[in-house]
Design an enzyme around this catalytic site. Sequence first.
Site, PDB file in Angstrom:
ATOM      1  N   CYS A  68       0.872  -1.177   0.000  1.00  0.00           N
ATOM      2  CA  CYS A  68       0.000   0.000   0.000  1.00  0.00           C
ATOM      3  C   CYS A  68       0.912   1.231   0.000  1.00  0.00           C
ATOM      4  O   CYS A  68       2.026   1.158  -0.531  1.00  0.00           O
ATOM      5  CB  CYS A  68      -0.979  -0.020   1.180  1.00  0.00           C
ATOM      6  N   ARG A  69       0.505   2.311   0.575  1.00  0.00           N
ATOM      7  CA  ARG A  69       1.342   3.525   0.566  1.00  0.00           C
ATOM      8  C   ARG A  69       2.553   3.366   1.488  1.00  0.00           C
ATOM      9  O   ARG A  69       3.678   3.593   1.062  1.00  0.00           O
ATOM     10  CB  ARG A  69       0.513   4.739   0.976  1.00  0.00           C
TER      11      ARG A  69
END
Length: 118
Positions: A68-69
Amino acid sequence: MNHSGDVPTVSVEELPSGEDYVLLDVREPDEWAAGHAPSAVHIPLGDLPSRAGELSELADDRPVHVICRTGGRSARAVAWLNAAGVVDAVNVAGGMKTWQALGRPLVSDHADTSPEVL
């Protein structure tokens, strides 16, 4: 690989080379469109339960490295995937922010802008 709690975790640097794993990006559609790994598969975190079968078929007994981020959403995804027995999943610590910082390739869905990690 380490285990943060019950979540198996690797760093971006520890990702295997080649295609012997699936890279699953669980970020939101706008984050994905702005910049993602060229070979990644996109299934937003909220869609995982309804698309688990699709992911299981895609993995075809290969491990799934979830990104993800920065690593929070992917850790939740890994915990769910492993508990549900869907696939053999591993969290990618540092996420796409680290991926970008290390100069790994990025592509964008927007032809007129350079890829970036939101």
